[in-house]
Design an enzyme around this catalytic site. Structure first.
Site, PDB file in Angstrom:
ATOM      1  N   TYR A   1      13.037  77.386  56.409  1.00 32.97           N
ATOM      2  CA  TYR A   1      14.313  76.748  56.105  1.00 32.97           C
ATOM      3  C   TYR A   1      14.516  76.695  54.602  1.00 32.97           C
ATOM      4  O   TYR A   1      13.612  76.298  53.867  1.00 32.97           O
ATOM      5  CB  TYR A   1      14.374  75.328  56.679  1.00 32.97           C
ATOM      6  CG  TYR A   1      15.702  74.638  56.424  1.00 32.97           C
ATOM      7  CD1 TYR A   1      16.871  75.099  57.025  1.00 32.97           C
ATOM      8  CD2 TYR A   1      15.787  73.549  55.563  1.00 32.97           C
ATOM      9  CE1 TYR A   1      18.104  74.480  56.783  1.00 32.97           C
ATOM     10  CE2 TYR A   1      17.011  72.923  55.319  1.00 32.97           C
ATOM     11  CZ  TYR A   1      18.160  73.398  55.930  1.00 32.97           C
ATOM     12  OH  TYR A   1      19.366  72.788  55.690  1.00 32.97           O
TER      13      TYR A   1
ATOM     14  N   ASP B   1       9.401  78.432  48.113  1.00 31.36           N
ATOM     15  CA  ASP B   1      10.343  77.333  48.270  1.00 31.36           C
ATOM     16  C   ASP B   1       9.525  76.052  48.463  1.00 31.36           C
ATOM     17  O   ASP B   1       9.034  75.774  49.555  1.00 31.36           O
ATOM     18  CB  ASP B   1      11.272  77.584  49.462  1.00 31.36           C
ATOM     19  CG  ASP B   1      12.313  76.481  49.621  1.00 31.36           C
ATOM     20  OD1 ASP B   1      12.229  75.467  48.880  1.00 31.36           O
ATOM     21  OD2 ASP B   1      13.196  76.629  50.486  1.00 31.36           O
TER      22      ASP B   1
ATOM     23  N   LYS C   1      14.230  67.476  46.543  1.00 30.46           N
ATOM     24  CA  LYS C   1      13.604  66.264  47.089  1.00 30.46           C
ATOM     25  C   LYS C   1      12.871  65.419  46.040  1.00 30.46           C
ATOM     26  O   LYS C   1      13.522  64.808  45.201  1.00 30.46           O
ATOM     27  CB  LYS C   1      12.738  66.646  48.298  1.00 30.46           C
ATOM     28  CG  LYS C   1      13.638  67.295  49.368  1.00 30.46           C
ATOM     29  CD  LYS C   1      13.085  67.518  50.739  1.00 30.46           C
ATOM     30  CE  LYS C   1      14.223  67.965  51.660  1.00 30.46           C
ATOM     31  NZ  LYS C   1      13.976  69.162  52.381  1.00 30.46           N
TER      32      LYS C   1
HETATM   33  C1  LIG Z   1      15.243  70.288  52.352  1.00 26.26           C
HETATM   34  C2  LIG Z   1      14.952  71.708  52.067  1.00 26.26           C
HETATM   35  C3  LIG Z   1      15.910  72.563  51.509  1.00 26.26           C
HETATM   36  C4  LIG Z   1      17.337  72.145  51.288  1.00 26.26           C
HETATM   37  O1  LIG Z   1      17.453  71.125  50.361  1.00 26.26           O
HETATM   38  P1  LIG Z   1      18.843  70.281  50.335  1.00 26.26           P
HETATM   39  O2  LIG Z   1      18.659  69.341  49.176  1.00 26.26           O
HETATM   40  O3  LIG Z   1      18.913  69.591  51.657  1.00 26.26           O
HETATM   41  O4  LIG Z   1      19.943  71.239  50.123  1.00 26.26           O
HETATM   42  C5  LIG Z   1      15.526  73.845  51.159  1.00 26.26           C
HETATM   43  N1  LIG Z   1      14.267  74.281  51.377  1.00 26.26           N
HETATM   44  C6  LIG Z   1      13.331  73.492  51.931  1.00 26.26           C
HETATM   45  C7  LIG Z   1      11.946  74.021  52.115  1.00 26.26           C
HETATM   46  C8  LIG Z   1      13.637  72.186  52.308  1.00 26.26           C
HETATM   47  O5  LIG Z   1      12.706  71.425  52.894  1.00 26.26           O
END
Ligand SMILES: *Cc1c(COP(=O)(O)O)cnc(C)c1O
Length: 445
Positions: A142, A234, A263
């Site tokens: 994701y 990521d 985050k």
């Molecule tokens: C939460 C998340 C995202 C997206 O971040 P948002 O601030 O919700 O746009 C992208 N990559 C990973 C691995 C995530 O856990």
């Protein structure tokens, strides 16, 4: 448990907001509880019910709902000085210096406003840097709500995973199974000259929690280097959560070219960032020719919250505490599964935990990794524990969502409502919170 006010609020929300929420995962069945306030490791809902909160905003809240005094003071003083300017501020430089000092791959960094924006910009940068169009992603990975990664299928038949994305966009994305070095080797053999980057979560953390098998990230690193593609980790969820201030890349000893953050790096405020090799990051405008810009990017209040949070973690036993509670939860849940549901797999590392409702297990469940599945090839359950997104999707996801999650809410424990998203321990959680939660698991499993 009374939920009248939450029900009424949801009724109003449904008339003015699609699905009644601003982020789709929040629309729990039959209706979400509306949060009134946080208190340490707990949340209190609109009807006054108190829950032990392991959702932690889906990851950003390393300190739970009570910010340490220096973090709170930094936020207040920057908010009081006027929220933002459209001109650079010292706090952005300080935060960038802190991240560059602690994260192995980061020499230079650009702050943005969400994890989604970070991965969108990283993909654009990789394409600009290499002059190539294709990106490799993991099935079940994701990377936020972005066009290039909301893609399913395999390398030969990629297609959008949602309405609203042209099929022709998906053609540039090559989804492969996580933890499968042969699939990665094959996709490079087939498309190597067209691949700009491999974009991968170091741990699949939005699809259960799936740890990498030994050597997997090394294989990706070698393939990218050999073919002139960039390796992008990521770390929006694992950054400053797994491996402490060095992030997951320091844990695995693999250095990506680019890293995306979000985050925790914003201390609870909206944030994203793209860090990495200076020669690549300098492709962003105005240093380079890959356009990147944002009204709110490097927002002073966010920068102050993020930097003060990480500094506090550098000076206190934050990671010892959250990781110890994470381990207690994983070990405790493993014990309960042994009695109640020996086929389930407890997963996670550091302060992250989850129970995947896998359907099969070998007779000898005593042999499994007590602190959460580590993909230990000598473990009796190795062939049964999830290694890919598809393995997690094969679990009893309905039971989590329709029966277990609701029962936990009734027991006063807030977990993520779907089977795919994971749980987090924070610095505000206590051993008593863990004990109560394990009692609830015992009742609900
Ligand atoms: C939460 C998340 C995202 C997206 O971040 P948002 O601030 O919700 O746009 C992208 N990559 C990973 C691995 C995530 O856990």
């Amino acid at each position: 448990m009374e939920h009248q006010r939450s029900r009424d609020l949801y009724d109003r929300a449904l008339s003015v907001m699609p699905g009644g929420v601003n982020s789709s995962v929040r629309a729990t069945m039959p209706h979400p509880f509306f949060v009134e306030r946080g208190d340490g490791g707990h949340v209190i809902d609109a009807d006054g019910n108190r829950y032990v909160d392991w959702v932690m905003g889906y990851g950003p809240l390393l300190y739970g709902h009570d910010l340490p005094e220096p973090v709170s003071a930094a936020v207040q003083s920057h908010a009081a000085a006027g929220p933002m300017y459209g001109a650079p501020t010292e706090i952005e430089v300080e935060h960038a210096e802190f991240v560059a000092r602690h994260v192995p791959s980061v020499e230079s960094i650009r702050f943005v406003n969400s994890g989604t924006e970070a991965t969108v910009s990283a993909v654009r940068l990789a394409r600009g840097h290499t002059g190539r169009d294709k990106i490799v992603v993991m099935q079940g990975g994701y990377h936020g709500a972005q066009e290039s990664t909301l893609v399913e299928g395999g390398p030969e038949n990629p297609h959008p995973s949602t309405a609203g994305i042209p099929k022709s966009f998906a053609e540039h994305t090559l989804p492969i199974p996580f933890n499968d070095p042969d699939a990665a080797t094959e996709v490079f053999a087939e498309h190597g000259d067209d691949i700009a980057a491999v974009l991968v979560e170091p741990i699949l953390a939005n699809m259960g929690i799936v740890m990498p098998v030994d050597g997997y990230h090394e294989t990706l690193r070698d393939l990218c280097t050999d073919h002139g593609a960039l390796l992008i980790f990521d770390e929006v969820i694992t950054g400053f959560r797994v491996g402490g201030l060095g992030c997951a890349q320091s844990r695995f000893g693999v250095t990506p070219d680019l890293t995306t953050f979000g985050k925790i790096i914003g201390g609870g405020f909206p944030v994203g960032a793209i860090g990495g090799r200076a020669d690549v990051i300098e492709g962003f405008t105005p240093a380079g020719d890959v356009f990147q810009s944002g009204t709110f990017s490097g927002h002073p209040v966010t920068m102050a919250a993020g930097k003060a949070s990480l500094e506090y973690a550098a000076e206190h036993d934050v990671y010892d505490h959250v990781n110890r509670l994470g381990r207690r939860l994983r070990e405790g849940i493993t014990e309960i599964c042994r009695e109640r549901a020996p086929e389930y797999t407890v997963v996670g590392t550091d302060s992250m935990f989850k129970t995947v409702f896998t359907r099969e297990a070998p007779a000898d469940v005593d042999a499994c990794c007590a602190g959460g599945c580590r993909q230990d090839a000598t473990c009796a359950r190795y062939d049964h524990c999830p290694k890919t997104g598809a393995d997690v999707a094969d679990a009893a996801t309905d039971r989590w969502e329709r029966v277990f999650w609701q029962r936990m809410v009734d027991e006063g424990v807030f977990l993520t409502a779907n089977q795919y998203e994971c749980q987090f321990a924070s610095y505000a959680h206590t051993d008593e919170d863990v004990d109560r939660t394990l009692e609830a698991y015992r009742a609900a499993l």
